[in-house]
Write an enzyme that holds these catalytic residues in place. Structure first.
Site, short mmCIF file in Angstrom:
data_model
loop_
_atom_site.label_atom_id
_atom_site.label_comp_id
_atom_site.label_asym_id
_atom_site.label_seq_id
_atom_site.Cartn_x
_atom_site.Cartn_y
_atom_site.Cartn_z
N GLU A 74 0.81 -1.23 0.00
CA GLU A 74 0.00 0.00 0.00
C GLU A 74 0.84 1.27 0.00
OE1 GLU A 74 -3.63 1.01 2.11
OE2 GLU A 74 -4.37 -1.04 1.88
N TYR A 112 -7.40 3.90 -8.79
CA TYR A 112 -6.74 3.57 -7.52
C TYR A 112 -5.50 2.74 -7.83
CZ TYR A 112 -5.69 1.62 -2.96
OH TYR A 112 -5.04 1.27 -1.81
N GLU A 114 -1.60 1.33 -6.27
CA GLU A 114 -0.65 1.22 -5.17
C GLU A 114 0.53 0.37 -5.59
OE1 GLU A 114 -3.54 -0.88 -2.40
OE2 GLU A 114 -1.78 -2.17 -2.21
N HIS A 164 -0.84 -8.29 -2.32
CA HIS A 164 -1.88 -7.62 -1.54
C HIS A 164 -3.20 -7.95 -2.23
CE1 HIS A 164 -3.89 -3.68 -0.01
NE2 HIS A 164 -4.31 -4.76 0.63
N ASP A 198 -0.61 -9.00 2.83
CA ASP A 198 -2.00 -8.87 3.26
C ASP A 198 -2.85 -9.61 2.24
OD1 ASP A 198 -4.53 -8.18 3.96
OD2 ASP A 198 -4.29 -6.02 3.60
N ASP A 243 -3.16 -11.06 7.28
CA ASP A 243 -1.78 -11.08 6.79
C ASP A 243 -1.17 -12.45 7.06
OD1 ASP A 243 -1.29 -7.88 6.41
OD2 ASP A 243 -2.61 -8.33 8.12
N HIS A 283 -2.88 -2.53 10.18
CA HIS A 283 -2.33 -3.90 10.22
C HIS A 283 -1.05 -3.93 11.05
CE1 HIS A 283 -4.54 -5.79 6.75
NE2 HIS A 283 -4.79 -4.51 6.52
#
Ligand code: NAG
Length: 300
Positions: A74, A112, A114, A164, A198, A243, A283
């Site tokens: 992220e 979006y 990341e 992720h 994650d 995770d 997290h």
């Protein structure tokens, strides 16, 4: 592999008593530093806002400087300055190592995006290859893999496959990771792959009925080191093992320090309030230790 090592050696030369040295070892955490630590950490929305928050950065640096490799997720900063600041602060805080990073493409469907980033101690471990796997059809964000080599670890080479998972696609993506692993093993001619990140592999994202269809879970060659009962979330309102760390390959499994895989509760260790901890992330990092090579043990 840690400042404590040097402190220890210097104090030894000064001729301290055994008791005093032992106390220092315990205080300095040398006993935990004599292994090679890998963590996976979803730093919720790590961008310029966090990078310019001194308190958050101070905590992040304390967390990441405990690890030889950190698999960060992220990272959200189109200009890439947040991660550069993090590396600068890390190198400034821990001058006994030189930290480097390896970043994925900017991933995600639509606007979006990341990135995933491996932060590693370049004096201890090197990256010999890396690749981005699967396409955006299969995964919302394609997994990112790197092949590491270190003369300090009981296993010379190993692959980290960082992912992720998209919450809504978690069960499907977990199953697909099995194929990605097979592909990687063939490509890099190795059995030794650690899947981490994650994976949203808990709670409502993976309904009980879905587990039976997930090959990554059902194939006995994959060892899930973080069990379903573990809580990797910061908030006291949630209790989920999102995770995970999953190991494939008998050599890699043998190199893992038994029982070392667990979340790092930085709320507790760094004495933060829940609110302060949540400013860093929702997290906890999950981490695992690898045993050191005979060479590294001699040097220490
Ligand atoms: C982490 O530590 C805090 C403070 O000691 C505690 O309240 C919390 O339950 C712990 N969380 C987990 C997931 O262990």
């Amino acid at each position: 592999m840690d400042m404590n090592m040097q402190t220890f050696i210097h104090l030894g030369i000064l001729g301290m008593t055994h008791t005093a040295i032992l106390l220092l070892l315990l205080a300095g955490g040398l006993l935990t530093a004599s292994t090679f630590k890998i963590c996976a950490f979803n730093i919720r929305s790590f961008g310029r806002a966090k990078a310019s928050n001194r308190k958050v950065m101070g905590t992040l640096v304390q967390i990441l400087s405990r690890c030889d490799i950190s698999a960060v997720q992220e990272v959200r900063d189109a200009r890439g300055s947040a991660i550069r600041i993090l590396l600068r602060e890390l190198n400034r805080h821990d001058s006994s190592h030189h930290y480097r990073h390896l970043e994925s493409k900017r991933l995600g469907r639509g606007s979006y995006k990341e990135q995933m980033v491996f932060v590693y101690r370049k004096d201890i471990v090197s990256v010999i290859d890396w690749c981005q796997l699967g396409d955006s059809e299969a995964f919302v964000r394609a997994p990112f893999a790197a092949r590491f080599r270190s003369s300090y670890t009981a296993i010379l080479e190993f692959v980290l496959l960082l992912h992720h998972a998209s919450p809504r696609e978690a069960a499907h993506e977990l199953d697909l990771l099995f194929e990605v692993c097979m592909e990687l093993m063939q490509k890099w001619k190795t059995e030794n792959v650690m899947v981490l990140g994650d994976l949203n592999a808990a709670g409502a994202y993976v309904p009980a009925s879905a587990w039976a269809g997930i090959r990554l879970r059902n194939n006995p060659a994959f060892h899930w080191l973080i069990s379903d009962a573990v809580d990797t979330t910061v908030s006291h309102r949630t209790c989920c093992a999102y995770d995970r760390i999953i190991v494939h390959g008998e050599e890699l499994l043998a190199a893992v320090v038994p029982g070392s895989a667990k979340p790092f509760n930085f709320t507790e260790v760094l004495r933060l309030t829940e609110e302060e901890a949540l400013e860093v992330s929702d997290h906890y990092p999950v981490e695992v230790n690898l045993q050191l090579s005979p060479k590294a043990q001699r040097e220490l």
